[in-house]
Design a protein around this motif. Sequence first.
Motif: not given
Length: 219
Positions: A133, A136, A139, A164-165, A167-168, A171-172
């Motif tokens: 992860n 990725r 970020t 899940d990516y 979501d990431q 969030d970022v």
Amino acid sequence: MTDGQDRAWAELAGFYVIEPERDAAVTSILPGSAIDPATVWGRSAPLVVEIGSGQGHAIVHAAANHPETDFLAVEVFRAGLARTMLDADRADVRNLRLVEANAPEVLQHLLPAASIDELWIFFPDPWHKNKHNKRRLVTAEFAAIAASALRGGGMLRLATDWQDYADQMRDVLDDSPAFERAFEGEWAERFDGRVVTAFERKGAAKGRHIRDLTYRRRP
């Protein structure tokens, strides 16, 4: 590459491919070697950059349908860039350029600050194993790099079929002081300028939800 892709590189790279000054690695870009987009494209026009352009289906389609806009495809796999050039040449697309380089370095060192009107990241490698992860692209560090390359009011468009990516990413970018949401609800509407590629079809065929996100660079 195939023989056809080798020929495409030999015959078409002179027009389509930007050859930056390199740092240590073959896909790196030497700091301080920024291009002048108006010189490269021969005009002043809005600039759209796609990171991880693959075989170029999305960006060639967009460039063919928007001749008033300049486009840059960023990819590290030469075979994909060769295929992009072949399709662009067949479609008589002349407002597209390509660069074989690491995406963050393109944004940091090749393009001037605040020079991009739209930045596209469609179906980046999800590095779906937990131990991978950290590889990725999207970020907090990358969000800051992207923000410096986008003009105020410029758009960042993303899509992935890995929940899940997605979501990431959300969030970022929600946490980034440089960006604000350009959508309402949980997810953005599908960007109508994005053609359906093999990656999207493969994800949908496996029952994965396609998630779009759209963020605006704050002034």
